[in-house]
Design an enzyme around this catalytic site. Structure first.
Site, PDB file in Angstrom:
ATOM      1  N   ASP A   1      33.623  41.444  40.889  1.00  0.00           N
ATOM      2  CA  ASP A   1      34.386  40.295  41.373  1.00  0.00           C
ATOM      3  C   ASP A   1      33.579  39.001  41.268  1.00  0.00           C
ATOM      4  OD1 ASP A   1      36.999  41.112  42.053  1.00  0.00           O
ATOM      5  OD2 ASP A   1      36.153  42.316  43.665  1.00  0.00           O
TER       6      ASP A   1
ATOM      7  N   GLU B   1      30.483  38.778  46.696  1.00  0.00           N
ATOM      8  CA  GLU B   1      31.276  38.855  45.462  1.00  0.00           C
ATOM      9  C   GLU B   1      32.132  37.607  45.259  1.00  0.00           C
ATOM     10  OE1 GLU B   1      33.735  42.397  45.612  1.00  0.00           O
ATOM     11  OE2 GLU B   1      34.211  42.104  47.714  1.00  0.00           O
TER      12      GLU B   1
ATOM     13  N   HIS C   1      40.086  49.304  37.612  1.00  0.00           N
ATOM     14  CA  HIS C   1      39.575  50.450  38.365  1.00  0.00           C
ATOM     15  C   HIS C   1      39.687  51.759  37.604  1.00  0.00           C
ATOM     16  CE1 HIS C   1      39.243  47.553  41.558  1.00  0.00           C
ATOM     17  NE2 HIS C   1      38.309  48.360  42.010  1.00  0.00           N
TER      18      HIS C   1
ATOM     19  N   CYS D   1      26.013  46.562  43.736  1.00  0.00           N
ATOM     20  CA  CYS D   1      26.869  47.751  43.595  1.00  0.00           C
ATOM     21  C   CYS D   1      27.954  47.552  42.542  1.00  0.00           C
ATOM     22  CB  CYS D   1      27.483  48.151  44.925  1.00  0.00           C
ATOM     23  SG  CYS D   1      28.641  46.935  45.557  1.00  0.00           S
TER      24      CYS D   1
HETATM   25  C1  PEP Z   1      32.669  44.486  42.788  1.00  0.00           C
HETATM   26  O1  PEP Z   1      33.556  43.633  42.906  1.00  0.00           O
HETATM   27  O2  PEP Z   1      31.673  44.350  42.050  1.00  0.00           O
HETATM   28  C2  PEP Z   1      32.764  45.750  43.519  1.00  0.00           C
HETATM   29  C3  PEP Z   1      31.766  46.615  43.553  1.00  0.00           C
HETATM   30  O3  PEP Z   1      33.936  46.041  44.131  1.00  0.00           O
HETATM   31  P1  PEP Z   1      35.276  46.502  43.362  1.00  0.00           P
HETATM   32  O4  PEP Z   1      34.923  46.746  41.932  1.00  0.00           O
HETATM   33  O5  PEP Z   1      35.771  47.722  44.046  1.00  0.00           O
HETATM   34  O6  PEP Z   1      36.163  45.322  43.548  1.00  0.00           O
HETATM   35 MG    MG Z   2      34.997  43.768  44.508  1.00  0.00          MG
END
Ligand code: PEP
Ligand code: MG
Length: 543
Positions: free
Chosen positions: A452, A428, A188, A499
């Site tokens: 994910d 995901e 993140h 996303c």
């Molecule tokens: C993903 O897993 O692609 C996602 C957008 O969520 P995060 O990256 O917050 O797990």
């Molecule tokens: Mg995710």
């Protein structure tokens, strides 16, 4: 000039002062030094910098909290002018041939002991001060700051690793670039760096004791950190930075244009955010809406569960600032690398496969309902969608919808108004891909979380830097999963967006458009590049 090779988490060039951020206690080792004069000079430089910092803190405290509190920094500075303190450090370096860090630590300890043994209360209280100021000098000598980011000018921030909760605490205007020793592309911190649109590197094995405070260049294209660059190198990178800035300006000219392919096919390009403070860059980049509001950051930034009203204010702010454009809020995705101590979750062997995201919400509905109430209340002010992370089955979606109905009934009975909210899920997990047709019949939309989805499809922990060569999001397996989700989503009556980070990969924009994607939601800094790519695609050649 020294070069450290790492991996790029976000491209671009940053030029500025390096600041090594340290969160832990430092260990002070005794070492023998050869050049005593140079060591004394090293101490003098560190001492002068410490005094400069203390003067700055004094001024700041005078303005913000008044003279009584500010006086502490003056007392600290005076220790660094005390002839006895200075003589002790100098003579240890000269007579014992030891390193400055050890000399300062020993002097600090001796002084603290002496002061603590005095009868006078005031003098006894100074023991802590002399240790404090000695630690400041030691931190400077070791090339780290133990006190968080206290630089006035924007810096290239180096750290061993940064947890999401730490990354969000920095004043963004002070960060030119993030460089970490650990971390991975999909951690993140990398995502936040992309969100902020600043060059960022991971897996850089820098030498903390020599780089702090030095001039540096981050080459986010090649994944290199350059320390003390020579003039030619600085000139080369300055030119590159200017070119980048021009490109950014060109992209700005896309503002207000439609996201339409050459053959007339239009899609939505939305932005991903972590909270209200990201809205500025969403608006700057002219995103069509918010496709992913990672609401868990409201929880990560807090020491305890954010209340319904606190959440409501945050969501309302975003919805109001987006002025009628779509805002899709993802319910909390806590767990795995996004840990909140106050959730008191058990330590797990495999947190990515553990008790996280929607699983927590379904087992602790009081937390879930508080969040849903806040989102529904905010929905009154604009166009809101809610999506749920880590879905693996139709049954989960039905449980969620039941809770949503309970929340709406509660709000109705309290006479609280809310808007018409679309419900969607994150796709995901491979399970959600296989179940995508059935799931589409339950919801209004899908948003594919490729970060994910890549992790679970390829069985590659997204936090593990050793797997970078294996976790290829362009893998046919991942692309087939995306294609299947889009096809099944449409068949089942749901629109489908992406996303995850892959949505911003302009090498794949044409592929996604051919697959029929309806929306791409990307970091604000990538919005214009993706829009530019969409407008260059011609799907008519495939008709
Ligand atoms: C993903 O897993 O692609 C996602 C957008 O969520 P995060 O990256 O917050 O797990
Ligand atoms: Mg995710």
């Amino acid at each position: 000039m020294t070069e450290y090779q790492g991996k790029s988490a976000f491209s671009g060039v940053a030029i500025g002062k390096i600041y090594v951020f340290s969160k832990g206690e430092s260990i002070i080792r005794r070492t023998r030094i050869e050049d005593k004069e140079a060591e004394k000079k090293r101490f003098d430089d560190a001492k002068d910098l410490a005094k400069e910092q203390l003067n700055g803190l004094y001024e700041k405290a005078m303005k913000e909290v008044g003279e009584t509190s500010a006086a502490i920094f003056e007392a600290h500075r005076m220790f660094l002018e005390d002839p006895g303190y200075l003589d002790s450090v100098y003579s240890m370096i000269a007579n014992e041939g030891i390193n400055a860090e050890f000399a300062v630590a020993t002097t600090g300890d001796n002084y603290a002991e002496m002061l603590a043994a005095m009868d006078d209360d005031y003098m006894r209280a100074r023991a802590a001060d002399v240790k404090d100021v000695s630690n400041r000098v030691i931190s400077i000598l070791q090339g780290v700051s133990a006190n968080g980011l206290d630089s006035d000018e924007p810096v290239i921030l180096l750290a061993d690793d940064l947890a999401p909760s730490e990354t969000v605490q920095f004043d963004k205007s002070k960060i030119l670039s993030f460089v970490t020793r650990h971390g991975s592309m999909n951690s993140h911190t990398s995502i936040l760096a992309r969100m902020m649109g600043i060059p960022s590197l991971i897996t850089v094995d820098y030498d903390a004791s020599t780089v702090n405070g030095k001039m540096g260049i981050v080459d986010g294209y090649k994944g290199i950190l350059i320390v003390e660059p020579d003039d030619d190198t600085i000139a080369k990178y300055q030119a590159q930075k200017e070119e980048d800035d021009q490109k950014k300006q060109l992209l700005q000219s896309l503002k207000g244009q439609k996201n339409v392919t050459l053959d007339g096919h239009e899609i939505n390009v939305y932005a991903n955010i972590a909270g209200p403070k990201d809205i500025g860059s969403v608006l700057d980049n002219d995103a069509g809406g918010i496709g992913l509001f990672r609401s868990e950051f409201l929880y990560l930034e807090s020491d305890t569960y954010p209340t319904e009203d606190e959440q409501y204010e945050a969501y309302k702010k975003v919805v109001q600032m987006m002025a009628g454009k779509d805002v899709i809020i993802r319910t909390l995705d806590i767990g795995a690398d996004k840990q909140c101590d106050y959730f008191n979750l058990d330590k797990e062997e495999n947190p990515a496969l553990g008790f996280r995201a929607i699983r927590i919400c379904l087992k602790r509905p009081e937390i879930f309902k508080t969040q849903l109430r806040a989102i529904y209340r905010a929905s009154y002010f604009g166009s809101v969608g809610i999506m749920f992370p880590m879905i693996t089955s139709v049954d989960e979606v039905r449980q969620i919808k039941k809770i949503v109905e309970e929340v709406k009934a509660e709000l109705d009975s309290e006479g609280i108004e809310y808007g018409d909210v679309d419900l969607g899920i994150m796709v995901e997990t491979p399970a959600a891909v296989f179940e995508s047709f059935e799931l589409a019949k339950e919801v209004d939309f899908f948003s594919i979380g490729t970060n994910d989805l890549t992790q679970y499809t390829l069985a590659c922990d997204r936090q593990n830097p050793n797997l970078t060569d294996f976790a290829d999001p362009h893998s046919p397996a991942v692309l087939k999963a995306i294609q299947m989700t889009i096809e099944n989503g449409h068949k089942g009556g749901a629109w489908v967006g992406i996303c995850g980070e892959l949505g911003a990969d302009t090498e794949l924009t044409e592929t996604f458009l051919r697959m029929g994607v309806d929306e791409l939601s990307v970091s604000p800094s990538r919005v214009l590049a993706v829009r530019d790519a969409v407008r260059k695609v011609d799907l008519s050649k495939y008709y």
